[in-house]
Design an enzyme around this catalytic site. Structure first.
Site, short mmCIF file in Angstrom:
data_model
loop_
_atom_site.label_atom_id
_atom_site.label_comp_id
_atom_site.label_asym_id
_atom_site.label_seq_id
_atom_site.Cartn_x
_atom_site.Cartn_y
_atom_site.Cartn_z
N ASP A 36 45.71 76.60 -11.70
CA ASP A 36 45.30 75.98 -10.44
C ASP A 36 46.39 76.06 -9.38
OD1 ASP A 36 42.93 75.22 -11.47
OD2 ASP A 36 43.50 73.15 -11.91
N LYS A 58 42.15 76.10 -5.80
CA LYS A 58 40.94 75.59 -5.16
C LYS A 58 41.24 74.96 -3.81
CE LYS A 58 39.17 73.83 -9.27
NZ LYS A 58 38.38 72.84 -9.96
N MET A 173 43.51 62.39 -4.10
CA MET A 173 42.64 63.12 -3.15
C MET A 173 42.09 62.22 -2.04
SD MET A 173 40.49 65.50 -5.80
CE MET A 173 40.34 64.30 -7.11
N1 SAH Z 1 44.76 66.49 -12.75
C1 SAH Z 1 45.61 66.16 -11.65
C2 SAH Z 1 44.85 65.68 -10.44
C3 SAH Z 1 44.01 66.74 -9.79
S1 SAH Z 1 43.23 66.17 -8.35
C4 SAH Z 1 46.65 65.13 -12.11
O1 SAH Z 1 46.54 64.59 -13.21
O2 SAH Z 1 47.60 64.87 -11.35
C5 SAH Z 1 44.35 66.68 -7.09
C6 SAH Z 1 45.06 65.49 -6.51
O3 SAH Z 1 46.16 65.13 -7.34
C7 SAH Z 1 45.69 65.72 -5.16
O4 SAH Z 1 44.78 65.61 -4.11
C8 SAH Z 1 46.70 64.61 -5.12
O5 SAH Z 1 46.10 63.38 -4.84
C9 SAH Z 1 47.17 64.58 -6.56
N2 SAH Z 1 48.41 65.35 -6.76
C10 SAH Z 1 48.59 66.40 -7.57
N3 SAH Z 1 49.88 66.82 -7.55
C11 SAH Z 1 50.53 65.97 -6.73
C12 SAH Z 1 51.87 65.83 -6.30
N4 SAH Z 1 52.84 66.66 -6.73
N5 SAH Z 1 52.19 64.85 -5.45
C13 SAH Z 1 51.24 63.98 -5.02
N6 SAH Z 1 49.97 64.07 -5.38
C14 SAH Z 1 49.59 65.04 -6.22
#
Ligand code: SAH
Length: 504
Positions: A36, A58, A173
């Site tokens: 991803d 995505k 998100m």
């Molecule tokens: N599976 C992922 C989440 C995917 S949804 C997890 O467990 O983290 C994608 C969302 O994750 C983004 O919109 C944001 O809200 C968050 N996200 C992912 N990486 C991030 C990061 N390094 N810093 C802040 N938010 C993050």
């Protein structure tokens, strides 16, 4: 039966060192990695060199990959019997559509495993010194997706319930709908002064933190330009302070540092910088080319025990010699007899990996210091000395040895070639003053860099220049480059230390 297997693997939040051991092991073995957009690119360097890497980002790009397309990519690789790592940001089970990919495996009768990862919410909190639970004020924790907050009718978020919830609420998100979300909380009776923390790019050198409250946070984020990917923490625990915010307090936090070595050298350097919170901007300027198979090198390597001293001047030299010995069906015993000197702790450490302790390492890591210090210890007159080093090394070392009466064999086991890059990205970062440092670790990196990047573009930028040691500094000065810092210890670690200690 096909040997295809799918591993849904959590890649963690951004900092590559937060990967689990199991994830690392699978990434290193996979035939194919489907990853991803939120997966840290550094992680992919652990893949097999021949592994197929498929990006399915995505979030960004003109044509985002749809879930259906991801299924097709997986189906193709399954039919080829591949070991597939489906690498997802954070944890695969949280807001990652893993259920659909697992359903596909079940339908196809393909075995699968799910490997947890550190989710971004936990990393965002920990990397700011925010504690999501608190003995006094918060004993419940809720993970929510902001995506479902759109439009009233299809909304599946129960704001009345969430507003009444006493603990900590973490939104993923949520950035594009922060106005709507905060307004709904307030409309449902939540105190507008409730603390809110927003963390963008958590656990990376680009991490940003905004502390606000329910009423102001959406406007504050707009004003400060805080955007996705970000985590929004809402509730009594959403606070921290400068002492608790350990990650952003690191000495090199957020600094953008250009690194100019060869690919492997830059990978190691980048990890060292990342460890200090800095972001490495990679610009490979040189390529290391093996020369151990040359007709004049082979006889020297076959007969190393004929010498009194073996000199290594770099870790590269050590690695090339041992790999050549191994190809000749030999091992460390080929070095038995002569004493061994290393310029630099890196070459000595590299040598120790092959079970050999250097007899002599000078206190200063230059050729001149090496000869002066060693000559104080023992007479070098008449001694047979072999230099296993780069083909483009300076001749000051052999010259100084010859003057002392040694019989020198200068044996080039590798050479360094200049490497061309597309300079567009670096030039635009330089003119936007988005680079803090350019680092140089050898004269050849200096020459190759300035063949590609015009000196006046560097001079016009606010960027500072760091050099690993006197020879590199001399080369920079010869070209008319101002040197802001020279490392006291002439190693990569020494250079990182010097950058950390630099004050205006
Ligand atoms: N599976 C992922 C989440 C995917 S949804 C997890 O467990 O983290 C994608 C969302 O994750 C983004 O919109 C944001 O809200 C968050 N996200 C992912 N990486 C991030 C990061 N390094 N810093 C802040 N938010 C993050």
């Amino acid at each position: 039966m096909s040997r295809a297997k799918v591993y849904l693997v959590g890649a963690g939040p951004g900092d590559p060192s937060l990967l689990t051991l199991r994830a690392l092991e699978l990434i290193a073995r996979a035939d194919c990695i489907v990853y991803d957009g939120l997966v840290a690119p550094e992680i992919l360097r652990y893949a097999r060199p021949d592994a197929e890497l498929v990006s399915v980002r995505k979030r960004t790009g003109d044509s985002p990959v749809k879930q259906q397309d991801i299924h097709q990519i997986l189906l193709d690789r399954i039919s080829q019997g591949k070991m597939i790592v489906r690498l997802k940001g954070g944890d695969p089970g949280l807001f990652g559509r893993s259920a659909e990919e697992v359903a596909l495996c079940i339908e196809q009768n393909v075995p699968f495993e799910i490997i947890p990862g550190i989710t971004s919410a936990l990393a965002a909190a920990d990397y700011c010194g925010i504690f999501l639970t608190d003995r006094e004020s918060s004993s419940q924790l809720m993970f929510v997706t902001g995506q479902k907050a759109a439009g009233k009718i299809d909304s599946r978020l129960d704001f009345a319930n969430m507003a009444a919830f006493g603990g900590t609420i973490v939104f993923y998100m949520a950035m594009t709908r922060l106005d709507l979300i905060t307004a709904e909380f307030i409309r449902n009776g939540k105190n507008p002064k409730t603390p809110v923390a927003v963390i963008q790019n958590a656990s990376t050198p680009r991490q940003r933190l905004l502390l606000s409250n329910l009423k102001n946070v959406a406007g504050d984020c707009r004003r400060e330009g805080i955007e996705a990917p970000a985590i929004v923490i809402l509730g009594p625990t959403a606070h921290t302070d400068a002492r608790r915010n350990w990650f952003m307090a690191r000495p090199l936090f957020g600094k953008r540092i250009v690194i100019t070595r060869d690919r492997k050298g830059n990978e190691d350097f980048a990890m060292g910088l990342l460890d200090q919170g800095a972001e490495a901007v990679v610009f490979d300027t040189i390529r290391i080319v093996d020369q151990t198979q040359d007709a004049n090198v082979q006889p020297v390597l076959s007969n190393l025990s004929a010498f009194d001293w073996i000199f290594f001047t770099s870790a590269n030299g050590v690695r090339h010699v041992f790999s050549a010995l191994s190809q000749m069906g030999r091992d460390a015993r080929a070095l038995a007899g002569p004493k061994i000197a290393c310029i630099g702790s890196e070459s000595a450490r590299c040598l120790s990996e092959y079970g050999i302790r250097a007899d002599f390492v000078p206190t200063k890591f230059t050729g001149k210091a090496m000869v002066e210090e060693l000559a104080k210890q023992e007479s070098l007159a008449g001694k047979k000395i072999v230099l296993l080093r780069s083909g483009i090394a300076l001749d000051d070392l052999p010259r100084a040895l010859t003057q002392l009466g040694s019989v020198v064999t200068d044996c080039p086991v590798y050479t360094v070639q200049s490497l061309r890059n597309d300079p567009t990205d670096l030039l635009s970062k330089l003119s936007g003053n988005r680079i803090d440092w350019i680092t140089f670790t050898s004269s050849s990196t200096v020459r190759s860099f300035f063949e590609q990047i015009p000196l006046d573009r560097v001079a016009a930028s606010k960027v500072r220049i760091a050099s690993i040691g006197p020879e590199t500094t001399r080369q920079l000065k010869d070209l008319g480059v101002r040197v802001d810092l020279e490392a006291e210890r002439h190693t990569i670690e020494g250079l990182v230390e010097a950058l950390k200690g630099f004050t205006e």
